[in-house]
Design a protein around this motif. Structure first.
Motif, PDB file in Angstrom:
ATOM      1  N   ALA A 169       6.420   4.311  -4.343  1.00 47.51           N
ATOM      2  CA  ALA A 169       7.061   3.774  -3.140  1.00 47.51           C
ATOM      3  C   ALA A 169       8.577   3.808  -3.263  1.00 47.51           C
ATOM      4  O   ALA A 169       9.292   4.030  -2.259  1.00 47.51           O
ATOM      5  CB  ALA A 169       6.579   2.347  -2.892  1.00 47.51           C
ATOM      6  N   GLU A 170       9.071   3.603  -4.470  1.00 48.18           N
ATOM      7  CA  GLU A 170      10.526   3.633  -4.676  1.00 48.18           C
ATOM      8  C   GLU A 170      11.101   5.008  -4.338  1.00 48.18           C
ATOM      9  O   GLU A 170      12.218   5.127  -3.821  1.00 48.18           O
ATOM     10  CB  GLU A 170      10.840   3.250  -6.118  1.00 48.18           C
ATOM     11  CG  GLU A 170      12.331   3.153  -6.406  1.00 48.18           C
ATOM     12  CD  GLU A 170      12.604   2.736  -7.846  1.00 48.18           C
ATOM     13  OE1 GLU A 170      13.788   2.671  -8.226  1.00 48.18           O
ATOM     14  OE2 GLU A 170      11.626   2.478  -8.593  1.00 48.18           O
ATOM     15  N   LEU A 171      10.349   6.074  -4.618  1.00 44.36           N
ATOM     16  CA  LEU A 171      10.818   7.422  -4.302  1.00 44.36           C
ATOM     17  C   LEU A 171      10.950   7.652  -2.803  1.00 44.36           C
ATOM     18  O   LEU A 171      11.756   8.476  -2.356  1.00 44.36           O
ATOM     19  CB  LEU A 171       9.853   8.457  -4.905  1.00 44.36           C
ATOM     20  CG  LEU A 171       9.729   8.476  -6.434  1.00 44.36           C
ATOM     21  CD1 LEU A 171       8.671   9.475  -6.861  1.00 44.36           C
ATOM     22  CD2 LEU A 171      11.073   8.812  -7.076  1.00 44.36           C
ATOM     23  N   TYR A 172      10.140   6.912  -1.994  1.00 42.70           N
ATOM     24  CA  TYR A 172      10.137   7.120  -0.549  1.00 42.70           C
ATOM     25  C   TYR A 172      10.974   6.086   0.192  1.00 42.70           C
ATOM     26  O   TYR A 172      10.995   6.102   1.432  1.00 42.70           O
ATOM     27  CB  TYR A 172       8.705   7.095  -0.023  1.00 42.70           C
ATOM     28  CG  TYR A 172       7.975   8.391  -0.269  1.00 42.70           C
ATOM     29  CD1 TYR A 172       8.004   9.405   0.668  1.00 42.70           C
ATOM     30  CD2 TYR A 172       7.286   8.601  -1.457  1.00 42.70           C
ATOM     31  CE1 TYR A 172       7.341  10.601   0.446  1.00 42.70           C
ATOM     32  CE2 TYR A 172       6.620   9.792  -1.699  1.00 42.70           C
ATOM     33  CZ  TYR A 172       6.650  10.789  -0.752  1.00 42.70           C
ATOM     34  OH  TYR A 172       6.006  11.973  -0.979  1.00 42.70           O
ATOM     35  N   GLU A 173      11.643   5.201  -0.508  1.00 45.19           N
ATOM     36  CA  GLU A 173      12.474   4.198   0.167  1.00 45.19           C
ATOM     37  C   GLU A 173      13.619   4.832   0.959  1.00 45.19           C
ATOM     38  O   GLU A 173      13.884   4.429   2.104  1.00 45.19           O
ATOM     39  CB  GLU A 173      13.002   3.182  -0.847  1.00 45.19           C
ATOM     40  CG  GLU A 173      11.935   2.195  -1.300  1.00 45.19           C
ATOM     41  CD  GLU A 173      12.488   1.179  -2.287  1.00 45.19           C
ATOM     42  OE1 GLU A 173      13.671   1.328  -2.682  1.00 45.19           O
ATOM     43  OE2 GLU A 173      11.745   0.257  -2.659  1.00 45.19           O
ATOM     44  N   LYS A 205       6.814  -1.688   2.167  1.00 44.20           N
ATOM     45  CA  LYS A 205       6.530  -2.847   1.320  1.00 44.20           C
ATOM     46  C   LYS A 205       5.404  -2.525   0.347  1.00 44.20           C
ATOM     47  O   LYS A 205       4.461  -1.805   0.677  1.00 44.20           O
ATOM     48  CB  LYS A 205       6.137  -4.060   2.163  1.00 44.20           C
ATOM     49  CG  LYS A 205       7.201  -4.537   3.124  1.00 44.20           C
ATOM     50  CD  LYS A 205       6.821  -5.894   3.719  1.00 44.20           C
ATOM     51  CE  LYS A 205       5.465  -5.835   4.395  1.00 44.20           C
ATOM     52  NZ  LYS A 205       5.113  -7.146   5.016  1.00 44.20           N
ATOM     53  N   GLU A 245      14.107   4.337   5.002  1.00 39.95           N
ATOM     54  CA  GLU A 245      15.324   3.790   5.608  1.00 39.95           C
ATOM     55  C   GLU A 245      15.846   4.725   6.691  1.00 39.95           C
ATOM     56  O   GLU A 245      16.311   4.278   7.742  1.00 39.95           O
ATOM     57  CB  GLU A 245      16.381   3.565   4.531  1.00 39.95           C
ATOM     58  CG  GLU A 245      16.028   2.433   3.565  1.00 39.95           C
ATOM     59  CD  GLU A 245      17.086   2.264   2.492  1.00 39.95           C
ATOM     60  OE1 GLU A 245      18.068   3.046   2.507  1.00 39.95           O
ATOM     61  OE2 GLU A 245      16.922   1.368   1.634  1.00 39.95           O
ATOM     62  N   ALA A 260       4.411   0.934  -7.143  1.00 38.21           N
ATOM     63  CA  ALA A 260       5.829   0.589  -7.002  1.00 38.21           C
ATOM     64  C   ALA A 260       6.723   1.789  -7.294  1.00 38.21           C
ATOM     65  O   ALA A 260       7.715   2.026  -6.594  1.00 38.21           O
ATOM     66  CB  ALA A 260       6.168  -0.573  -7.934  1.00 38.21           C
ATOM     67  N   ASP A 261       6.387   2.574  -8.315  1.00 39.39           N
ATOM     68  CA  ASP A 261       7.205   3.741  -8.664  1.00 39.39           C
ATOM     69  C   ASP A 261       7.186   4.787  -7.557  1.00 39.39           C
ATOM     70  O   ASP A 261       8.236   5.350  -7.194  1.00 39.39           O
ATOM     71  CB  ASP A 261       6.687   4.360  -9.974  1.00 39.39           C
ATOM     72  CG  ASP A 261       6.914   3.452 -11.172  1.00 39.39           C
ATOM     73  OD1 ASP A 261       7.762   2.549 -11.063  1.00 39.39           O
ATOM     74  OD2 ASP A 261       6.239   3.648 -12.207  1.00 39.39           O
TER      75      ASP A 261
END
Length: 492
Positions: free
Chosen positions: A350-354, A365, A358, A347-348
């Motif tokens: 993936a959050e950097l690549y959100e 996901k 976009e 999760a951490d």
């Protein structure tokens, strides 16, 4: 008669051959296997001697015990005869038994010490005074055998009127049995030592042959020929296990050497282009210095930005190479490992690549329904996972027009392993190239036009090997799925 010419060795050849044989024999006698065989023979010989000596002692004790019981029974029977018929009946019984063949000895003496009946002619002084309840060892002479001293175990019983009764058992049979055991020991011990020495020689020779074969093969490996391997006998013993481990070490050394060679070749090939671009941009900045004064600042700024961009790309490449080298160099160490949660880690990252997802219009996901604990190196696992997500975002764009891109990070596993799978909906990788893309600087033709160095999957594979896990490249139908499979407990 014509004499045939001989083929005798010349003095120098004879000397060299003799020294070679002596050197070979000396080398054999200095081997550990021969020393172990010799020690084994000595230990067996000492053990055999002690065992046979102990057997002799036990046999002697058993015979002495039986003699004591026999003497006790004899005394009891003779005492019954005395009680029943007096001295005369006792003398008659002793006289009759004395003439019977056997090892028993009897003697009845008068108060003055004169022999009344029995098969004992002479006793040492003081023997008849030994009236102890246990049998004692004595020496005696039999009638008709002058000056022949015999040994016996005997007991003395005092009769009324100071008459004395001696009952004993000759020890000739016991001594003969002891002599037989001693002869058996002295006769069989040389055979035992000879057979043991011969067996030790064969074992030592066999081991020396195997060690020499391994040494010969190792000598060829010293000549930079890393393709050979130490021979295995198939016995599965400790030498085979040693050879197997050494072969595994040689496999790893060969892979590392091949990897170094491949990296050197790839660096020379793949870094040529960014270095050329870096030089061209620097040259363009140098030429912009002499251009129109109004456009000079903008041209210089643009050229320097390209130089910095190319330099950053080179730095990223070398950082990736250093991370791979660090992971491979630490493949036998668990330093820096800690308890991690795979779900939180995914999760951490993936959050950097959100934001990047976009911008590309891709849905990112994370499917991690529960915590997945494992031991690992946080920095390296995070970097490997970041590389997988970055690759999925760059190369996982949908192939059909109007289709939305999607990258999924799924965390799961079983009792022993945790699996972090990154899947996309892009064109994927042909099955024939899925192993090759794990090598350094390998980029397929379809991705040559996209930015990258071909080190992302190599780093992820190195991190998997560091943890004792694997990296699988599979079809996501459609797209590509790359699964990082790591053990929950760090491999030792």
């Amino acid at each position: 008669m014509v004499k045939k010419k001989g083929t005798a060795l010349q003095p120098a050849e004879f000397k060299n051959t003799t020294l070679s044989r002596l050197g070979s024999a000396d080398r054999f006698f200095r081997t550990t296997s021969f020393k172990l065989a010799l020690a084994y023979v000595v230990i067996v010989g000492v053990g055999f001697t002690l065992a046979l000596s102990r057997v002799g002692e036990n046999v002697r004790e058993l015979i002495d015990q039986q003699i004591g019981q026999t003497l006790e029974a004899e005394l009891k029977g003779l005492n019954d005869q005395y009680q029943e018929g007096g001295l005369n009946q006792l003398v008659n019984v002793v006289q009759r038994r004395s003439t019977a063949p056997g090892a028993s000895i009897y003697l009845v003496t008068a108060p003055n010490g004169a022999a009344v009946a029995g098969n004992v002619q002479e006793l040492p002084p003081g023997v008849l005074d030994q009236t102890a309840p246990a049998a004692v060892a004595i020496s005696y002479e039999r009638p008709g055998e002058p000056n022949v001293r015999r040994r016996a175990l005997a007991r003395v019983f005092v009769l009324p009127g100071n008459f004395r009764l001696l009952v004993g058992y000759d020890l000739e049979d016991r001594d003969r049995l002891g002599s037989i055991l001693g002869s058996a020991l002295m006769g069989s011990l040389p055979w035992l030592l000879s057979i043991g020495a011969f067996g030790g020689f064969l074992v030592a020779r066999r081991l020396l042959q195997r060690v020499d074969a391994m040494s010969a093969k190792a000598a060829t490996l010293l000549q930079a020929d890393l393709t050979g391997r130490l021979p295995l006998s198939g016995a599965g013993d400790e030498i085979d296990r040693l050879a197997h481990n050494l072969n595994a070490m040689l496999d790893r050394i060969a892979r590392l050497v091949e990897g170094i060679k491949q990296v050197s070749d790839n660096i020379a090939h793949d870094l040529r282009t960014p270095l050329t671009r870096l030089r061209n941009n620097a040259e363009h900045a140098l030429f912009a210095r002499d251009g129109d004064s109004a456009a000079r600042p903008a041209a210089l700024e643009q050229a320097l930005e390209k130089v910095i961009e190319e330099a950053d790309g080179l730095i990223r490449i070398f950082n990736a190479l250093l991370l791979i080298a660090r992971a491979e160099a630490s493949s036998s160490s668990s330093e820096g490992f800690a308890e991690l949660d795979g779900a939180a880690l995914a999760a951490d990252v993936a959050e950097l690549y959100e934001p990047s997802a976009e911008e590309r219009g891709v849905t990112l996901k994370v499917e991690a329904p529960e915590a997945e604990k494992f031991r690992g190196h946080r920095e390296l696992v995070s970097q490997a996972l970041a590389n997988l997500i970055d690759n999925a975002l760059k190369y996982g764009e949908p192939t059909l027009p109007g289709e939305l891109g999607e990258v999924t990070v799924a965390v799961g596993g079983d009792a022993r392993f945790i699996e972090i799978a990154v899947g996309d909906r892009g064109p994927g990788i042909p099955a024939a190239d899925r192993e090759r893309v794990l090598e350094r600087f390998v980029r397929l033709e379809a991705s040559r036009s996209r930015p990258g160095s071909g080190l992302g999957l190599s780093l992820a594979a190195a991190v998997a090997r560091l943890h004792g896990g694997t990296l699988r490249v599979e079809d996501n139908a459609p797209g590509l799925k790359v699964t990082l499979r790591l053990p929950r407990e760090a491999s030792q």
